[in-house]
Design an enzyme around this catalytic site. Structure first.
Site, mmCIF file in Angstrom:
data_model
loop_
_atom_site.group_PDB
_atom_site.id
_atom_site.type_symbol
_atom_site.label_atom_id
_atom_site.label_comp_id
_atom_site.label_asym_id
_atom_site.label_seq_id
_atom_site.Cartn_x
_atom_site.Cartn_y
_atom_site.Cartn_z
ATOM 1 N N GLU A 156 75.058 79.289 68.816
ATOM 2 C CA GLU A 156 73.276 79.117 69.775
ATOM 3 C C GLU A 156 72.601 79.092 69.410
ATOM 4 O O GLU A 156 71.331 78.550 69.703
ATOM 5 C CB GLU A 156 73.573 79.618 71.020
ATOM 6 C CG GLU A 156 75.699 80.253 71.979
ATOM 7 C CD GLU A 156 75.880 78.700 72.584
ATOM 8 O OE1 GLU A 156 74.851 78.195 72.951
ATOM 9 O OE2 GLU A 156 76.542 78.253 72.478
ATOM 10 N N TRP B 205 68.064 55.879 90.551
ATOM 11 C CA TRP B 205 67.865 56.974 90.897
ATOM 12 C C TRP B 205 67.304 57.016 92.234
ATOM 13 O O TRP B 205 67.699 55.607 93.211
ATOM 14 C CB TRP B 205 66.872 57.717 90.391
ATOM 15 C CG TRP B 205 66.643 57.764 89.169
ATOM 16 C CD1 TRP B 205 65.995 57.087 88.013
ATOM 17 C CD2 TRP B 205 67.664 58.754 88.369
ATOM 18 N NE1 TRP B 205 66.289 57.476 86.448
ATOM 19 C CE2 TRP B 205 67.232 58.269 87.220
ATOM 20 C CE3 TRP B 205 68.992 59.370 88.787
ATOM 21 C CZ2 TRP B 205 68.216 59.443 85.849
ATOM 22 C CZ3 TRP B 205 69.310 60.054 86.936
ATOM 23 C CH2 TRP B 205 69.157 59.884 86.658
ATOM 24 N N ASN C 131 72.703 80.676 81.402
ATOM 25 C CA ASN C 131 72.875 78.723 81.272
ATOM 26 C C ASN C 131 74.170 78.037 81.570
ATOM 27 O O ASN C 131 73.767 76.878 81.996
ATOM 28 C CB ASN C 131 73.412 78.804 79.703
ATOM 29 C CG ASN C 131 73.730 77.482 79.201
ATOM 30 O OD1 ASN C 131 72.422 77.006 79.069
ATOM 31 N ND2 ASN C 131 74.418 77.537 78.455
ATOM 32 N N TRP D 154 68.702 69.157 79.459
ATOM 33 C CA TRP D 154 68.219 67.732 81.049
ATOM 34 C C TRP D 154 68.554 66.733 80.371
ATOM 35 O O TRP D 154 69.897 66.116 81.200
ATOM 36 C CB TRP D 154 66.343 67.717 81.261
ATOM 37 C CG TRP D 154 66.195 68.678 81.679
ATOM 38 C CD1 TRP D 154 65.877 69.990 81.876
ATOM 39 C CD2 TRP D 154 66.494 69.262 83.311
ATOM 40 N NE1 TRP D 154 65.680 71.091 83.031
ATOM 41 C CE2 TRP D 154 66.708 70.162 83.586
ATOM 42 C CE3 TRP D 154 67.930 68.013 84.403
ATOM 43 C CZ2 TRP D 154 67.391 70.442 85.231
ATOM 44 C CZ3 TRP D 154 68.766 68.886 85.516
ATOM 45 C CH2 TRP D 154 67.308 69.577 86.098
ATOM 46 N N TRP E 155 66.435 63.214 85.997
ATOM 47 C CA TRP E 155 66.292 64.112 84.687
ATOM 48 C C TRP E 155 64.628 64.646 84.603
ATOM 49 O O TRP E 155 64.385 66.177 84.634
ATOM 50 C CB TRP E 155 67.691 64.121 83.910
ATOM 51 C CG TRP E 155 67.012 63.084 82.917
ATOM 52 C CD1 TRP E 155 66.764 62.166 82.723
ATOM 53 C CD2 TRP E 155 66.167 63.406 82.159
ATOM 54 N NE1 TRP E 155 66.134 61.429 81.320
ATOM 55 C CE2 TRP E 155 65.901 62.090 81.285
ATOM 56 C CE3 TRP E 155 65.497 64.420 81.178
ATOM 57 C CZ2 TRP E 155 64.742 61.984 79.945
ATOM 58 C CZ3 TRP E 155 64.076 63.943 80.057
ATOM 59 C CH2 TRP E 155 64.176 62.483 79.984
ATOM 60 N N TRP F 44 71.970 75.966 68.619
ATOM 61 C CA TRP F 44 71.183 74.695 69.301
ATOM 62 C C TRP F 44 69.830 74.655 69.390
ATOM 63 O O TRP F 44 69.501 73.767 69.783
ATOM 64 C CB TRP F 44 72.264 74.911 70.733
ATOM 65 C CG TRP F 44 73.598 74.183 70.643
ATOM 66 C CD1 TRP F 44 75.180 75.045 69.882
ATOM 67 C CD2 TRP F 44 74.050 73.359 70.607
ATOM 68 N NE1 TRP F 44 75.851 74.503 70.818
ATOM 69 C CE2 TRP F 44 75.148 72.797 71.012
ATOM 70 C CE3 TRP F 44 72.973 72.108 71.782
ATOM 71 C CZ2 TRP F 44 76.156 71.788 71.694
ATOM 72 C CZ3 TRP F 44 73.746 70.511 72.022
ATOM 73 C CH2 TRP F 44 75.117 70.672 72.050
HETATM 74 C C1 LIG Z 1 69.321 72.063 81.857
HETATM 75 C C2 LIG Z 1 68.963 72.819 80.858
HETATM 76 C C3 LIG Z 1 67.715 73.291 80.072
HETATM 77 C C4 LIG Z 1 67.320 73.926 79.349
HETATM 78 N N1 LIG Z 1 66.246 74.567 79.236
HETATM 79 C C5 LIG Z 1 65.680 75.445 78.244
HETATM 80 C C6 LIG Z 1 64.617 75.951 77.595
HETATM 81 O O1 LIG Z 1 63.203 75.881 78.289
HETATM 82 N N2 LIG Z 1 64.302 76.814 76.794
HETATM 83 C C7 LIG Z 1 65.492 77.854 76.512
HETATM 84 O O2 LIG Z 1 65.664 78.112 74.889
HETATM 85 N N3 LIG Z 1 66.692 76.972 76.859
HETATM 86 C C8 LIG Z 1 66.816 76.769 77.591
HETATM 87 N N4 LIG Z 1 67.904 75.721 78.067
HETATM 88 C C9 LIG Z 1 69.268 76.132 76.807
HETATM 89 C C10 LIG Z 1 69.836 77.882 77.727
HETATM 90 O O3 LIG Z 1 70.153 77.469 78.779
HETATM 91 C C11 LIG Z 1 68.948 79.006 76.961
HETATM 92 O O4 LIG Z 1 68.870 79.170 75.830
HETATM 93 C C12 LIG Z 1 70.162 80.424 77.171
HETATM 94 O O5 LIG Z 1 70.422 80.537 78.594
HETATM 95 C C13 LIG Z 1 69.209 81.310 77.463
HETATM 96 O O6 LIG Z 1 69.355 81.851 77.397
HETATM 97 P P1 LIG Z 1 69.639 83.901 76.417
HETATM 98 O O7 LIG Z 1 68.551 83.743 75.680
HETATM 99 O O8 LIG Z 1 70.536 84.765 77.020
HETATM 100 O O9 LIG Z 1 70.522 82.826 74.912
HETATM 101 P P2 LIG Z 1 71.696 83.175 73.984
HETATM 102 O O10 LIG Z 1 73.537 83.003 74.171
HETATM 103 O O11 LIG Z 1 72.177 84.733 74.157
HETATM 104 O O12 LIG Z 1 71.786 82.385 73.255
HETATM 105 C C14 LIG Z 1 70.401 83.056 71.775
HETATM 106 C C15 LIG Z 1 69.328 82.292 72.029
HETATM 107 O O13 LIG Z 1 70.486 79.961 71.148
HETATM 108 C C16 LIG Z 1 69.453 79.600 71.406
HETATM 109 N N5 LIG Z 1 70.246 79.071 72.799
HETATM 110 C C17 LIG Z 1 70.687 79.053 73.210
HETATM 111 N N6 LIG Z 1 71.414 78.839 73.959
HETATM 112 C C18 LIG Z 1 70.751 77.106 73.831
HETATM 113 C C19 LIG Z 1 70.710 75.284 74.604
HETATM 114 N N7 LIG Z 1 71.994 74.935 74.818
HETATM 115 N N8 LIG Z 1 70.012 74.998 73.761
HETATM 116 C C20 LIG Z 1 68.373 75.538 73.016
HETATM 117 N N9 LIG Z 1 68.725 76.647 72.514
HETATM 118 C C21 LIG Z 1 70.541 78.029 73.210
HETATM 119 C C22 LIG Z 1 68.109 80.110 72.785
HETATM 120 O O14 LIG Z 1 66.881 80.523 72.242
HETATM 121 C C23 LIG Z 1 68.897 81.921 73.043
HETATM 122 O O15 LIG Z 1 67.937 83.025 73.298
HETATM 123 C C24 LIG Z 1 68.818 74.982 78.928
HETATM 124 C C25 LIG Z 1 69.619 74.536 79.219
HETATM 125 C C26 LIG Z 1 69.692 73.638 80.353
HETATM 126 C C27 LIG Z 1 71.198 73.027 80.609
#
Ligand SMILES: Cc1cc2nc3c(=O)[nH]c(=O)nc-3n(C[C@H](O)[C@H](O)[C@H](O)COP(=O)(O)OP(=O)(O)OC[C@H]3O[C@@H](n4cnc5c(N)ncnc54)[C@H](O)[C@@H]3O)c2cc1C
Length: 485
Positions: A281, A312, A349, A390, A367, A284
């Site tokens: 993650e 749209w 997420n 998005w 979006w 990602w």
């Molecule tokens: C529509 C949409 C918008 C999002 N907008 C953002 C945003 O503005 N900022 C953001 O940090 N994340 C975003 N995410 C990704 C993700 O939802 C969040 O990073 C995650 O929920 C953060 O929670 P956590 O720190 O507990 O994640 P954990 O599951 O603990 O993951 C650890 C770290 O990995 C990174 N990470 C995890 N999933 C993703 C992902 N899919 N994409 C990129 N990085 C990821 C984050 O830095 C996160 O803190 C978005 C996802 C979606 C579907």
């Protein structure tokens, strides 16, 4: 010895901060500065929740620096001019910062570097934010990646990330330059809507490490199985801390490796798999930066140009959008997510994917409208990750969900929140319903609604769209752009 300026941006920490360590090298006095110049972010100046976070993160940074005898200098104004006057005032001969990858900052920072070097200063930028900078991971033919799995495989083939740096010994300059009070930046909301944010978060380096420690001690073992359950604290919640640079990915990486090194596989089955999943993650996040770097218009335009012509739905006066934003769609999992977001500045997420799919597919709104709302309300709003998320939801991005995959919020709720615990937390009135009716109250028998004291349309809205019919409409719209290929 002349001083060095450390220009803080989204690297609001003392440990593993290469710019700070380089500025402090050989005992040189350090002038730490934060420059408030929101206009320089182009269309993506920090939103309201990010500003709230920034205020508190700067407070924490300022206290941490004060413990080392340094004053954080805060200034407001055009960055280059501000740095130049600080250089004139202090006689500083070097400037250090950590790199940002948002397109507007890449351009600005290039210009600043050239201008200061032309004045004879020693100017250096460093990597604090990523394990691998976007240009270092290349396909076999030297190109960029459009899919996560090969990107991450290539990243994992690289050498392990450098060990994080400790906080350097810091020396204050003989005299302290003038500083603007933090309050003058007006980062906090004029009317206080931030109680939920205050109750949820501790911005700053100490809060970030606290989160990481709690996650590694209590949660990581079950991350693989728990990460999809919105009612459970099954993820790290490090995202706003990583975004503000209060903790860096090298530190997270090393902490995970140490956690694995002291684990006993016999008593912690699943830990290795969960830790790998967690690191992917973080991968990602790296991938999002890679995509944004190679496609600077990614926040505004679909990566797959076919989606530029998507039909749209008209939304005069943004009424549909506002209903979604307020969490009043009448679809419980969507509303719970939108309310969690508004209250805490964060959303799980799994639910981000569900509310996104609902906006883009069931409501057929662009979006970019969802992206803009998240930008304003998320404490982790991040240009790279938000655009990636998005465009993933919309089906137009890198490694995106196919457009025809329309999340059914009721089925998602039944699967990932089977007791309706998350729904009841954010929509307490629905908590009065038996668990099996919380995901789709419109299907509950009238007697059950009455016993719970719920009149649909009064206590909780009717669904704003029929899920089945709106799904069909979305697929029909999609087939139009498919034909135009
Ligand atoms: C529509 C949409 C918008 C999002 N907008 C953002 C945003 O503005 N900022 C953001 O940090 N994340 C975003 N995410 C990704 C993700 O939802 C969040 O990073 C995650 O929920 C953060 O929670 P956590 O720190 O507990 O994640 P954990 O599951 O603990 O993951 C650890 C770290 O990995 C990174 N990470 C995890 N999933 C993703 C992902 N899919 N994409 C990129 N990085 C990821 C984050 O830095 C996160 O803190 C978005 C996802 C979606 C579907």
């Amino acid at each position: 010895m002349s001083a060095a300026i450390c220009w803080f941006r989204r690297d609001l920490r003392l440990a593993d901060n290469p710019a700070l360590s380089a500025a402090a090298r050989d005992g040189r006095p350090v002038i730490p500065v934060y420059i408030h110049a929101p206009g320089e972010a182009g269309d993506w100046a920090p939103g309201a929740a990010s500003q709230w976070w920034l205020h508190h993160s700067l407070t924490a940074l300022s206290s941490a620096l004060a413990e080392h005898g340094l004053t954080l200098i805060i200034r407001s104004g055009e960055t280059l001019a501000t740095l130049e006057s600080l250089i004139d005032e202090t006689g500083a001969e070097a400037v250090h910062w950590n790199r940002l990858y948002d397109p507007a900052f890449i351009e600005r920072d290039k210009h600043i570097k050239q201008s200061l070097q032309a004045r004879g200063l020693s100017v250096h930028s460093h990597n604090a934010a990523l394990l691998h900078e976007p240009w270092t991971i290349k396909t076999g033919t030297g190109g960029d990646y459009k899919a996560f799995t090969p990107f991450w495989r290539a990243a994992r083939r690289q050498a392990d990330p450098d060990a994080p740096m400790p906080t350097p010994a810091l020396t204050a300059p003989i005299s302290t330059p003038a500083s603007t009070p933090l309050a003058a930046l007006n980062l906090l909301p004029a009317t206080d809507w931030a109680a939920g944010l205050r109750a949820t978060w501790q911005p700053g380096e100490a809060g970030a490490h606290q989160r990481l420690t709690t996650f590694l001690d209590e949660t990581v073992t079950a991350y693989e199985s728990g990460r999809d359950w919105p009612a459970v604290e099954g993820t790290s919640r490090l995202s706003p801390h990583l975004h503000a640079g209060e903790i860096g990915p090298r530190q997270v990486w090393q902490a995970v490796q140490s956690r694995l090194a002291r684990s006993n596989p016999a008593t912690e089955p699943g830990l290795l798999e969960s830790a790998e999943r967690f690191l992917s993650e973080i991968g990602w996040r790296e991938f999002a930066h890679h995509v944004l770097f190679h496609h600077p218009d990614f926040p505004d335009y679909p990566l797959n140009p076919r989606f530029a012509d998507f039909p749209w739905q008209d939304d005069p006066d943004d009424q549909l959008l506002a209903t979604w934003q307020r969490g009043e769609t009448g679809i419980p999992l969507v509303d719970a997510g939108m309310r969690e977001l508004y209250s805490t500045g964060w959303m799980h997420n799994r639910v981000r994917m569900v509310v996104g799919s609902f906006l883009v597919k069931n409501l057929r709104l662009p979006w970019q409208a969802g992206e803009a709302w998240f930008w304003d309300t998320l404490v982790d709003a991040d240009l790279a990750s938000n655009s990636l998320g998005w465009q993933w939801v919309a089906g137009s991005g890198a490694d995106a969900a196919p457009y025809f995959r329309v999340f059914n919020p009721v089925r998602q709720g039944e699967r990932f929140d089977p007791e309706g615990t998350y729904i009841a937390r954010w929509i307490p009135e629905l908590g009065r319903l038996p668990a099996k009716h919380r995901q789709a109250p419109w299907e509950a028998p009238q007697a059950v609604l009455s016993a719970a004291g719920i009149t649909l349309g009064v206590d909780y809205p009717h669904p704003m769209v029929d899920l089945k019919a709106s799904r069909q409409a979305a697929l029909a719209a999609f087939s139009q752009i498919k034909k135009s290929d």
